[in-house]
Design an enzyme around this catalytic site. Structure first.
Site, PDB file in Angstrom:
ATOM      1  N   ARG A 196       9.485 -63.385 -22.348  1.00 24.53           N
ATOM      2  CA  ARG A 196       8.060 -63.007 -22.348  1.00 24.53           C
ATOM      3  C   ARG A 196       7.148 -64.134 -22.828  1.00 24.53           C
ATOM      4  O   ARG A 196       6.064 -63.900 -23.349  1.00 24.53           O
ATOM      5  CB  ARG A 196       7.808 -61.760 -23.216  1.00 24.53           C
ATOM      6  CG  ARG A 196       8.474 -60.517 -22.745  1.00 24.53           C
ATOM      7  CD  ARG A 196       8.007 -60.057 -21.365  1.00 24.53           C
ATOM      8  NE  ARG A 196       8.792 -58.918 -20.941  1.00 24.53           N
ATOM      9  CZ  ARG A 196       9.972 -59.016 -20.335  1.00 24.53           C
ATOM     10  NH1 ARG A 196      10.484 -60.206 -20.032  1.00 24.53           N
ATOM     11  NH2 ARG A 196      10.634 -57.935 -20.006  1.00 24.53           N
ATOM     12  N   SER A 230       3.916 -51.316 -22.297  1.00 26.24           N
ATOM     13  CA  SER A 230       4.478 -51.324 -23.657  1.00 26.24           C
ATOM     14  C   SER A 230       3.492 -51.983 -24.616  1.00 26.24           C
ATOM     15  O   SER A 230       3.142 -53.150 -24.426  1.00 26.24           O
ATOM     16  CB  SER A 230       5.791 -52.098 -23.697  1.00 26.24           C
ATOM     17  OG  SER A 230       6.767 -51.376 -23.025  1.00 26.24           O
ATOM     18  N   GLU A 244       2.001 -56.163 -28.031  1.00 28.28           N
ATOM     19  CA  GLU A 244       2.321 -56.970 -26.852  1.00 28.28           C
ATOM     20  C   GLU A 244       1.071 -57.394 -26.065  1.00 28.28           C
ATOM     21  O   GLU A 244       0.884 -58.575 -25.816  1.00 28.28           O
ATOM     22  CB  GLU A 244       3.321 -56.234 -25.961  1.00 28.28           C
ATOM     23  CG  GLU A 244       4.266 -57.205 -25.283  1.00 28.28           C
ATOM     24  CD  GLU A 244       5.374 -56.530 -24.512  1.00 28.28           C
ATOM     25  OE1 GLU A 244       6.463 -56.361 -25.095  1.00 28.28           O
ATOM     26  OE2 GLU A 244       5.170 -56.177 -23.347  1.00 28.28           O
TER      27      GLU A 244
HETATM   28  C1  LIG Z   1       1.984 -49.541 -16.942  1.00 27.70           C
HETATM   29  C2  LIG Z   1       2.286 -50.992 -17.231  1.00 27.70           C
HETATM   30  C3  LIG Z   1       3.583 -51.433 -17.129  1.00 27.70           C
HETATM   31  C4  LIG Z   1       3.900 -52.770 -17.393  1.00 27.70           C
HETATM   32  N1  LIG Z   1       5.192 -53.178 -17.264  1.00 27.70           N
HETATM   33  C5  LIG Z   1       5.522 -54.460 -17.494  1.00 27.70           C
HETATM   34  C6  LIG Z   1       6.875 -54.892 -17.338  1.00 27.70           C
HETATM   35  O1  LIG Z   1       7.758 -54.131 -16.965  1.00 27.70           O
HETATM   36  N2  LIG Z   1       7.158 -56.193 -17.611  1.00 27.70           N
HETATM   37  C7  LIG Z   1       6.198 -57.093 -17.998  1.00 27.70           C
HETATM   38  O2  LIG Z   1       6.527 -58.258 -18.213  1.00 27.70           O
HETATM   39  N3  LIG Z   1       4.908 -56.702 -18.139  1.00 27.70           N
HETATM   40  C8  LIG Z   1       4.548 -55.433 -17.895  1.00 27.70           C
HETATM   41  N4  LIG Z   1       3.242 -55.028 -18.039  1.00 27.70           N
HETATM   42  C9  LIG Z   1       2.227 -56.006 -18.472  1.00 27.70           C
HETATM   43  C10 LIG Z   1       1.420 -56.616 -17.296  1.00 27.70           C
HETATM   44  O3  LIG Z   1       1.640 -55.916 -16.121  1.00 27.70           O
HETATM   45  C11 LIG Z   1       1.786 -58.094 -17.085  1.00 27.70           C
HETATM   46  O4  LIG Z   1       1.551 -58.831 -18.247  1.00 27.70           O
HETATM   47  C12 LIG Z   1       0.973 -58.706 -15.927  1.00 27.70           C
HETATM   48  O5  LIG Z   1       1.557 -59.927 -15.536  1.00 27.70           O
HETATM   49  C13 LIG Z   1      -0.495 -58.922 -16.264  1.00 27.70           C
HETATM   50  O6  LIG Z   1      -1.164 -59.284 -15.083  1.00 27.70           O
HETATM   51  P1  LIG Z   1      -2.725 -59.270 -15.004  1.00 27.70           P
HETATM   52  O7  LIG Z   1      -3.128 -59.873 -13.703  1.00 27.70           O
HETATM   53  O8  LIG Z   1      -3.237 -57.904 -15.254  1.00 27.70           O
HETATM   54  O9  LIG Z   1      -3.098 -60.262 -16.186  1.00 27.70           O
HETATM   55  P2  LIG Z   1      -4.269 -60.069 -17.263  1.00 27.70           P
HETATM   56  O10 LIG Z   1      -3.957 -58.896 -18.111  1.00 27.70           O
HETATM   57  O11 LIG Z   1      -5.580 -60.115 -16.575  1.00 27.70           O
HETATM   58  O12 LIG Z   1      -4.083 -61.393 -18.120  1.00 27.70           O
HETATM   59  C14 LIG Z   1      -3.014 -61.527 -19.036  1.00 27.70           C
HETATM   60  C15 LIG Z   1      -3.040 -62.941 -19.618  1.00 27.70           C
HETATM   61  O13 LIG Z   1      -2.751 -63.879 -18.596  1.00 27.70           O
HETATM   62  C16 LIG Z   1      -3.843 -64.793 -18.426  1.00 27.70           C
HETATM   63  N5  LIG Z   1      -3.986 -64.998 -16.980  1.00 27.70           N
HETATM   64  C17 LIG Z   1      -4.092 -64.043 -16.033  1.00 27.70           C
HETATM   65  N6  LIG Z   1      -4.158 -64.604 -14.830  1.00 27.70           N
HETATM   66  C18 LIG Z   1      -4.108 -65.937 -15.014  1.00 27.70           C
HETATM   67  C19 LIG Z   1      -4.139 -67.058 -14.142  1.00 27.70           C
HETATM   68  N7  LIG Z   1      -4.218 -66.921 -12.826  1.00 27.70           N
HETATM   69  N8  LIG Z   1      -4.064 -68.297 -14.676  1.00 27.70           N
HETATM   70  C20 LIG Z   1      -3.967 -68.466 -16.009  1.00 27.70           C
HETATM   71  N9  LIG Z   1      -3.938 -67.441 -16.892  1.00 27.70           N
HETATM   72  C21 LIG Z   1      -4.008 -66.189 -16.393  1.00 27.70           C
HETATM   73  C22 LIG Z   1      -5.051 -64.118 -19.051  1.00 27.70           C
HETATM   74  O14 LIG Z   1      -5.978 -65.066 -19.524  1.00 27.70           O
HETATM   75  C23 LIG Z   1      -4.405 -63.351 -20.184  1.00 27.70           C
HETATM   76  O15 LIG Z   1      -4.182 -64.227 -21.253  1.00 27.70           O
HETATM   77  C24 LIG Z   1       2.882 -53.677 -17.772  1.00 27.70           C
HETATM   78  C25 LIG Z   1       1.564 -53.233 -17.859  1.00 27.70           C
HETATM   79  C26 LIG Z   1       1.256 -51.899 -17.591  1.00 27.70           C
HETATM   80  C27 LIG Z   1      -0.169 -51.430 -17.652  1.00 27.70           C
END
Ligand SMILES: Cc1cc2nc3c(=O)[nH]c(=O)nc-3n(C[C@H](O)[C@H](O)[C@H](O)COP(=O)(O)OP(=O)(O)OC[C@H]3O[C@@H](n4cnc5c(N)ncnc54)[C@H](O)[C@@H]3O)c2cc1C
Length: 342
Positions: free
Chosen positions: A166, A240, A338
């Protein structure tokens, strides 16, 4: 290129927890070429800048963000596939699960275990997303990103991303330095290979699924996830909320003496990961609703905090702190959050 960000935009619409104050400025980016002018625009105004995807791993503070938010909407999925090799180059703003669906539909494997993870493709390397024993680092070849230190587009190989559990350089030493515009994955024509993660294995067995195609594994992952996790489109949550704590041998020995049944996974000879979900279940917190804060713990997964009708982020944080305190008092372990609090 003219940059015209929107002003005073509620960030609750840019987080699956649906809480938080406004962004002073917000701009949806559809091409990597928009990044440099946007950064210059912000620099002239002396503003902080950050890039986000769908906010599925972000909790915004009530104060909001006093700078410029760039929302990654860079689309595109290009597959190069011959008899021997298959690659996909994916725009950072592509919704991740739709990417997985298209790859699986093309009869390619490698990402099926990561089905139904919310968010964008460009965010997957940030926390090295993972599920069911697989992570994006297993298939990632390189990322293309705008490097804010070098002021230019760069390509970073998988090794240069410095992945671990992670973690990557993007959420540690180089946080906010790189804006990821695309990711390149190496895929396979072969079926996913067992052994599968226990929950997945159990599902495959109980449904008599013996053909381990990427399609079947994706379907199994979707069903297992749907049976446990709330859909962020319907129930506000960030997945989580607490990470499984990693503790040293001394702390482990004293904990196991008191609680021999605590689920645990050895990380290395000095450190062990213990189950945060188990601790919350011992405290009878699974399915717990808290009317004062409008928050609850999901009844099918004790690590998922859900916003039922919380008025603000302060309420979520009060709920979080009360849980952390209860776990500390009973187990002497401090839970870490997290999702990022910004
Ligand atoms: C129901 C649910 C289930 C989930 N299950 C999992 C799982 O099984 N495994 C897991 O690992 N995660 C899980 N997550 C967490 C989440 O899905 C991941 O962290 C996902 O990759 C976040 O993507 P996002 O586009 O929403 O990023 P955001 O939440 O918008 O951003 C997260 C971080 O990444 C940075 N970021 C985003 N995009 C970029 C980019 N293009 N360039 C540079 N930095 C960037 C942001 O600045 C921030 O710091 C879950 C979340 C939910 C709501």
């Amino acid at each position: 290129m003219k940059i015209e960000p929107k002003e005073n935009i509620p960030l609750s619409s840019y987080s699956t927890m649906r809480l938080g104050g406004p962004a002073r400025y917000l701009l949806e980016i559809t091409s990597p070429f928009e990044i440099e002018p946007a950064l210059k625009w912000a620099e002239e105004k002396n503003l902080d800048v950050m890039m986000i995807g769908q906010g599925s791993n972000i909790v915004w503070n009530d104060a909001g963000f006093d700078g410029l938010i760039l929302v990654n909407k860079i689309m595109g999925l290009e597959m190069q596939d011959n008899e021997y090799q298959a690659f996909a180059v994916i725009g950072g703003g592509e919704p991740w699960d739709s990417v997985v669906a298209r790859i699986v539909d093309a009869n390619l494997s490698g990402v099926e275990h990561l089905s139904l993870i919310p968010g964008t493709a460009g965010a997957t390397p940030v926390q090295n997303v993972g599920a069911y024993g697989r992570e994006i680092a297993d298939v990632l070849v390189c990322v293309q990103a705008y490097d804010r230190q070098a002021n230019k587009m760069v390509i970073l190989s998988k090794t240069e991303c410095d992945f671990s559990y992670r973690k990557s350089r993007f959420n540690t030493v180089d946080k906010n330095r790189f804006f990821i515009t695309s990711v390149t994955l190496a895929l396979s024509h072969d079926n996913p290979m067992p052994p599968f993660y226990p929950a997945l294995e159990a599902f495959l067995k109980s449904h008599n699924i013996t053909q381990h195609t990427a399609k079947n594994i994706r379907q199994a992952v979707i069903e297992v996830r749907n049976s446990k996790l709330p859909d962020p489109a319907k129930v506000a949550n960030c997945g989580s909320f607490f990470a499984n704590p990693i503790i040293d041998n001394m702390q482990l020995d004293s904990l196991v003496e008191q609680y021999p049944g605590i689920p645990r996974w050895e990380i290395d000879s000095d450190n062990t990961k213990i189950s945060a979900a188990w601790m919350l279940e011992q405290l009878k917190l699974k399915g717990y609703h808290e009317p004062n804060t409008g928050m609850a713990i999901w009844d099918k997964h004790s690590l998922v905090l859900v916003n039922e009708n919380a008025p603000n982020t302060a309420s979520l944080l009060a709920f979080r702190d009360a849980i952390v305190k209860k776990v500390e008092e009973k187990f002497g372990v401090t839970l870490q959050q997290e999702p990022e609090l910004i």
